[in-house]
Design a protein around this motif. Structure first.
Motif, mmCIF file in Angstrom:
data_model
loop_
_atom_site.group_PDB
_atom_site.id
_atom_site.type_symbol
_atom_site.label_atom_id
_atom_site.label_comp_id
_atom_site.label_asym_id
_atom_site.label_seq_id
_atom_site.Cartn_x
_atom_site.Cartn_y
_atom_site.Cartn_z
ATOM 1 N N TRP A 25 62.581 55.003 67.691
ATOM 2 C CA TRP A 25 62.927 53.585 67.584
ATOM 3 C C TRP A 25 62.016 52.887 66.579
ATOM 4 C CZ3 TRP A 25 59.827 49.339 68.441
ATOM 5 C CH2 TRP A 25 60.465 48.109 68.317
ATOM 6 N N TYR A 26 60.709 53.150 66.670
ATOM 7 C CA TYR A 26 59.762 52.451 65.810
ATOM 8 C C TYR A 26 59.947 52.846 64.347
ATOM 9 C CZ TYR A 26 55.730 50.210 63.895
ATOM 10 O OH TYR A 26 54.924 49.409 63.127
ATOM 11 N N GLU A 27 60.224 54.106 64.086
ATOM 12 C CA GLU A 27 60.448 54.525 62.703
ATOM 13 C C GLU A 27 61.636 53.777 62.105
ATOM 14 O OE1 GLU A 27 60.816 58.764 63.006
ATOM 15 O OE2 GLU A 27 58.649 59.057 63.076
ATOM 16 N N GLN A 28 62.714 53.618 62.872
ATOM 17 C CA GLN A 28 63.874 52.874 62.389
ATOM 18 C C GLN A 28 63.545 51.393 62.240
ATOM 19 O OE1 GLN A 28 66.903 54.189 61.305
ATOM 20 N NE2 GLN A 28 66.948 52.140 60.451
ATOM 21 N N PHE A 29 62.817 50.841 63.195
ATOM 22 C CA PHE A 29 62.403 49.441 63.139
ATOM 23 C C PHE A 29 61.579 49.179 61.882
ATOM 24 C CE2 PHE A 29 59.048 46.303 64.040
ATOM 25 C CZ PHE A 29 59.812 45.181 64.318
ATOM 26 N N GLU A 30 60.624 50.054 61.615
ATOM 27 C CA GLU A 30 59.761 49.897 60.445
ATOM 28 C C GLU A 30 60.565 50.019 59.152
ATOM 29 O OE1 GLU A 30 55.248 51.140 59.466
ATOM 30 O OE2 GLU A 30 56.570 52.788 60.059
ATOM 31 N N ALA A 31 61.492 50.967 59.112
ATOM 32 C CA ALA A 31 62.337 51.128 57.924
ATOM 33 C C ALA A 31 63.188 49.882 57.701
ATOM 34 C CB ALA A 31 63.222 52.364 58.076
ATOM 35 N N ASP A 32 63.729 49.331 58.768
ATOM 36 C CA ASP A 32 64.534 48.110 58.651
ATOM 37 C C ASP A 32 63.695 46.938 58.140
ATOM 38 O OD1 ASP A 32 66.725 49.520 59.600
ATOM 39 O OD2 ASP A 32 66.590 48.707 61.635
ATOM 40 N N GLN A 33 62.460 46.838 58.610
ATOM 41 C CA GLN A 33 61.567 45.779 58.158
ATOM 42 C C GLN A 33 61.256 45.931 56.675
ATOM 43 O OE1 GLN A 33 60.409 43.092 60.132
ATOM 44 N NE2 GLN A 33 62.017 43.939 61.407
ATOM 45 N N TRP A 34 61.003 47.179 56.249
ATOM 46 C CA TRP A 34 60.703 47.446 54.844
ATOM 47 C C TRP A 34 61.913 47.106 53.985
ATOM 48 C CZ3 TRP A 34 62.186 50.300 50.636
ATOM 49 C CH2 TRP A 34 61.230 50.457 49.625
ATOM 50 N N ASP A 35 63.106 47.494 54.446
ATOM 51 C CA ASP A 35 64.325 47.179 53.697
ATOM 52 C C ASP A 35 64.497 45.673 53.538
ATOM 53 O OD1 ASP A 35 64.920 49.862 53.440
ATOM 54 O OD2 ASP A 35 66.473 49.862 55.000
ATOM 55 N N ALA A 36 64.257 44.933 54.607
ATOM 56 C CA ALA A 36 64.401 43.481 54.559
ATOM 57 C C ALA A 36 63.396 42.867 53.588
ATOM 58 C CB ALA A 36 64.227 42.882 55.956
ATOM 59 N N GLU A 37 62.183 43.384 53.590
ATOM 60 C CA GLU A 37 61.153 42.881 52.673
ATOM 61 C C GLU A 37 61.534 43.175 51.222
ATOM 62 O OE1 GLU A 37 56.386 43.475 51.794
ATOM 63 O OE2 GLU A 37 57.188 44.078 53.739
ATOM 64 N N LEU A 38 62.041 44.377 50.971
ATOM 65 C CA LEU A 38 62.457 44.739 49.621
ATOM 66 C C LEU A 38 63.615 43.860 49.158
ATOM 67 C CD1 LEU A 38 62.193 46.608 47.174
ATOM 68 C CD2 LEU A 38 63.771 48.172 48.315
ATOM 69 N N GLU A 39 64.590 43.646 50.028
ATOM 70 C CA GLU A 39 65.722 42.789 49.682
ATOM 71 C C GLU A 39 65.264 41.370 49.374
ATOM 72 O OE1 GLU A 39 68.626 43.105 52.807
ATOM 73 O OE2 GLU A 39 68.889 45.254 52.471
ATOM 74 N N ALA A 40 64.309 40.860 50.129
ATOM 75 C CA ALA A 40 63.778 39.522 49.877
ATOM 76 C C ALA A 40 63.061 39.476 48.525
ATOM 77 C CB ALA A 40 62.834 39.100 51.003
ATOM 78 N N ASP A 41 62.301 40.524 48.218
ATOM 79 C CA ASP A 41 61.602 40.586 46.933
ATOM 80 C C ASP A 41 62.596 40.617 45.770
ATOM 81 O OD1 ASP A 41 59.123 40.544 48.160
ATOM 82 O OD2 ASP A 41 58.783 42.708 47.974
ATOM 83 N N VAL A 42 63.665 41.401 45.931
ATOM 84 C CA VAL A 42 64.684 41.472 44.881
ATOM 85 C C VAL A 42 65.353 40.115 44.711
ATOM 86 C CG1 VAL A 42 66.927 42.462 44.277
ATOM 87 C CG2 VAL A 42 65.101 43.952 45.110
ATOM 88 N N ALA A 43 65.746 39.496 45.809
ATOM 89 C CA ALA A 43 66.424 38.198 45.755
ATOM 90 C C ALA A 43 65.541 37.122 45.131
ATOM 91 C CB ALA A 43 66.864 37.772 47.150
ATOM 92 N N ALA A 44 64.237 37.223 45.351
ATOM 93 C CA ALA A 44 63.305 36.235 44.813
ATOM 94 C C ALA A 44 62.908 36.548 43.367
ATOM 95 C CB ALA A 44 62.060 36.156 45.694
ATOM 96 N N GLY A 45 63.369 37.691 42.856
ATOM 97 C CA GLY A 45 63.053 38.035 41.469
ATOM 98 C C GLY A 45 61.684 38.643 41.274
ATOM 99 N N ARG A 46 61.017 39.029 42.358
ATOM 100 C CA ARG A 46 59.661 39.559 42.229
ATOM 101 C C ARG A 46 59.614 40.952 41.598
ATOM 102 N NH1 ARG A 46 58.908 36.159 46.853
ATOM 103 N NH2 ARG A 46 59.697 37.664 48.366
ATOM 104 N N LEU A 47 60.764 41.612 41.489
ATOM 105 C CA LEU A 47 60.780 42.939 40.886
ATOM 106 C C LEU A 47 61.416 42.947 39.499
ATOM 107 C CD1 LEU A 47 61.804 44.957 44.069
ATOM 108 C CD2 LEU A 47 59.517 44.552 43.171
ATOM 109 N N ASP A 48 61.791 41.783 39.026
ATOM 110 C CA ASP A 48 62.472 41.686 37.733
ATOM 111 C C ASP A 48 61.646 42.260 36.590
ATOM 112 O OD1 ASP A 48 64.549 40.512 39.074
ATOM 113 O OD2 ASP A 48 64.258 38.513 38.220
ATOM 114 N N SER A 49 60.360 41.971 36.567
ATOM 115 C CA SER A 49 59.533 42.450 35.462
ATOM 116 C C SER A 49 59.439 43.970 35.476
ATOM 117 C CB SER A 49 58.137 41.827 35.494
ATOM 118 O OG SER A 49 57.438 42.223 36.661
ATOM 119 N N LEU A 50 59.405 44.567 36.655
ATOM 120 C CA LEU A 50 59.374 46.027 36.732
ATOM 121 C C LEU A 50 60.693 46.629 36.260
ATOM 122 C CD1 LEU A 50 57.609 46.517 40.185
ATOM 123 C CD2 LEU A 50 56.636 46.873 37.916
#
Length: 66
Positions: A25-50
């Motif tokens: 359960w925790y491994e899936q929970f952590e993966a979901d949290q990481w995915d959400a953080e990555l999606e937020a970073d993409v939406a905010a443009g924080r990865l555009d320069s990379l």
């Protein structure tokens, strides 16, 4: 509210099967949290320069294939 200390104590009282279930359960929970953080970073443009740098490297022929 449960404290981290109480959670740790409760975990030590789990059976091996319950511990496996918690781990899964925790491994899936952590993966979901990481995915959400990555999606937020993409939406905010924080990865555009990379992304721009990777595209420039590809176009210049300096990118290496994985």
């Amino acid at each position: 509210m449960t404290t981290v200390s109480e959670i740790k104590t409760a975990i030590t009282q789990l059976t091996l099967e319950e511990l496996r279930e918690l781990r899964t359960w925790y491994e899936q929970f952590e993966a979901d949290q990481w995915d959400a953080e990555l999606e937020a970073d993409v939406a905010a443009g924080r990865l555009d320069s990379l992304a721009d740098e990777a595209i420039r490297d590809f176009q210049a022929g300096t990118a290496t294939e994985l």
